[in-house]
Scaffold this active site. Structure first.
Site, mmCIF file in Angstrom:
data_model
loop_
_atom_site.group_PDB
_atom_site.id
_atom_site.type_symbol
_atom_site.label_atom_id
_atom_site.label_comp_id
_atom_site.label_asym_id
_atom_site.label_seq_id
_atom_site.Cartn_x
_atom_site.Cartn_y
_atom_site.Cartn_z
ATOM 1 N N ASP A 17 0.868 -1.169 0.000
ATOM 2 C CA ASP A 17 0.000 0.000 0.000
ATOM 3 C C ASP A 17 0.913 1.229 0.000
ATOM 4 O O ASP A 17 2.080 1.150 0.384
ATOM 5 C CB ASP A 17 -0.882 -0.042 1.258
ATOM 6 C CG ASP A 17 -1.625 1.260 1.460
ATOM 7 O OD1 ASP A 17 -2.356 1.666 0.542
ATOM 8 O OD2 ASP A 17 -1.461 1.872 2.541
ATOM 9 N N ASP A 19 -0.132 5.138 0.751
ATOM 10 C CA ASP A 19 -0.366 6.169 1.778
ATOM 11 C C ASP A 19 -0.432 5.548 3.167
ATOM 12 O O ASP A 19 -1.242 4.650 3.407
ATOM 13 C CB ASP A 19 -1.672 6.917 1.488
ATOM 14 C CG ASP A 19 -1.598 7.656 0.166
ATOM 15 O OD1 ASP A 19 -0.667 8.459 -0.001
ATOM 16 O OD2 ASP A 19 -2.447 7.397 -0.718
ATOM 17 N N GLU A 312 12.573 8.851 26.275
ATOM 18 C CA GLU A 312 13.098 8.347 27.557
ATOM 19 C C GLU A 312 14.550 7.893 27.415
ATOM 20 O O GLU A 312 14.821 6.702 27.273
ATOM 21 C CB GLU A 312 12.241 7.158 28.036
ATOM 22 C CG GLU A 312 10.734 7.381 28.118
ATOM 23 C CD GLU A 312 10.313 8.061 29.412
ATOM 24 O OE1 GLU A 312 11.146 8.143 30.332
ATOM 25 O OE2 GLU A 312 9.173 8.531 29.488
#
Ligand code: ADP
Ligand code: RBF
Ligand code: MG
Length: 396
Positions: A17, A19, A312
């Protein structure tokens, strides 16, 4: 992460695919829609954006009209928006791992097709902005070339036909739910790479759900493996972030025994949306102290189910004190794994220590070690040495 079901050994063709899977189209969609809605007296709601994922332009336009109560017909709305989108196609960035995957398939002779709900002309325009993409696909099928778009299987069936293969030989990679449904309805194997965070549960019909294209393991499907992993790490195009150390959730040292020096994520929302969540490593510069090895997670900390995407970084050095407010600069050079959930706190802690070991070792490889000298890390240090403090430079 669901393990692929064992049937998947006959894969010879891949269908991608476009997008949300290869391209970060969502960014451009909001860039176009936001100002348009403002002009029409409405306010863009990013929480509604996920409703547009996997839709044809006509369907997506209808959803926006209804959601925001705009006084246009779908046709009118599309004719206003289309020129605005046409201007943006070359501003759409490839998602992390997209170039790598496309090159890998091509160089290993695995035929790959593009199958998108977008009209063929939009697909051509979008991929023409990315070097080497067009010639890497042996077939391209647009939403306007078949009777029905996804979730109907038509697009994928047509892609298989154009590659002269049968559906069971095809592996589909898709970010949207309609796309996953279409792939399964076509009788194909499907990897889901959800582009909407924390929605993995909806993708249970997929054969495998992964976090990003960096996590594709072609060998699980009988395809040639990637050969760019080095000692459990994946080199990436380095990226740079920095800022004052701020207070985090207050549990790093207390709950895990692992302090993480948080950066103000809202200052880098663009760069963060470009990079997928996961565990990365690199070098950290602290303006008054020196340069240190660093391992970090970016994301929603699934174990704690956070609602915000945070950064983090754990500096692999014993400081014996806090350094809130100090300028922290990071160069991120490699990827280790996706963020994961864990059955217990102990197993999360154990895994983070393993990440640290991997980072510690990898950062001695010349490939990663050379970034220790990045001017970006050193700039704030130089300011200090100019004032006669040589110890900062010596501590490298
Ligand atoms: P918070 O939730 O406020 O981030 P933590 O328990 O995660 O608190 O501790 C992080 C703080 O600990 C950092 O902001 C920093 O001031 C300090 N610190 C001390 N040693 C380290 C280290 N090796 N890596 C990261 N932070 C450290
Ligand atoms: N949290 C998770 O929920 N899942 C993870 O896989 C995960 N991996 C981490 C890896 C590293 C190297 C570090 C430093 C932290 C990771 N954390 C992960 C984040 C951890 O939960 C976090 O430091 C605390 O939530 C601090 O607030
Ligand atoms: Mg912290």
């Amino acid at each position: 992460m669901a393990a692929p079901k064992p049937i998947a050994r006959l894969i010879s063709h891949v269908i991608l695919d476009l997008d949300g899977t290869l391209l970060n189209t969502d960014c451009v969609v909001s860039q176009v829609l936001k100002p348009f809605l403002v002009k029409n007296g409405k306010k863009w709601d990013s929480k509604k954006a996920h409703k547009l994922v996997g839709k044809t332009p006509y369907e997506a336009a209808a959803v926006v009209l209804e959601d925001y109560g705009l006084p246009y017909s779908t046709e009118e709305f599309l004719s206003m928006l289309t020129p605005m989108f046409n201007e943006q196609w070359c501003n759409i960035k490839a998602l992390p791992g997209a170039n790598r995957l496309i090159k890998h398939l091509k160089s290993n002779g695995v035929p790959a097709a593009l199958a998108s709900n977008s009209p063929r002309s939009n697909i051509e325009a979008k991929i023409s902005c990315h070097q080497g993409w067009k010639e890497s696909f042996s077939a391209i099928v647009g939403g306007d070339e078949v009777q029905k778009g996804k979730p109907s299987p038509d697009i994928f069936l047509e892609a298989a036909k154009r590659m002269n293969t049968d559906p069971p030989n095809c592996l589909v990679i898709e970010d949207s739910l309609p796309g996953v449904m279409a792939g399964k309805a076509a009788g194909m194997h499907v990897i889901a790479v959800p582009s909407v965070p924390k929605k993995t549960a909806e993708f249970s019909s997929a054969d495998e759900v992964i976090n990003s294209l960096l996590d594709v393991k072609p060998e699980k499907w009988g395809l040639p493996p990637f050969s760019d992993w080095i000692d459990d790490t994946l080199p990436i195009e380095p990226w740079f972030i920095g800022g004052p150390v701020i207070k985090g959730f207050g549990r790093g040292s207390k709950v895990l025994g692992i302090p993480t020096a948080n950066l103000p994520a809202e200052n880098f929302s663009d760069i963060l949306s470009e990079h997928t969540s996961g565990v990365y490593f690199g070098w950290a510069g602290l303006s008054t102290r020196g340069i240190y090895k660093m391992v970090m997670s970016i994301g929603w900390n699934p174990y704690f189910d956070n609602t915000e995407k945070t950064i983090e970084p754990w500096l692999l050095h014993d400081f014996g004190e806090d350094f809130y407010g100090e300028e922290l600069r990071l160069v991120i050079v490699g990827y280790i794994r996706p963020e994961a959930n864990f059955p217990s706190l102990e197993s999360l802690i154990e895994r983070i220590h393993e990440d640290a070991k991997i980072a510690e070792k990898a950062l001695d490889l010349p490939l990663y070690a050379r970034y220790k000298d990045s001017p970006y890390l050193r700039n704030s240090l130089k300011d200090r040495s100019a004032n006669g403090d040589q110890s900062v430079i010596d501590s490298k």
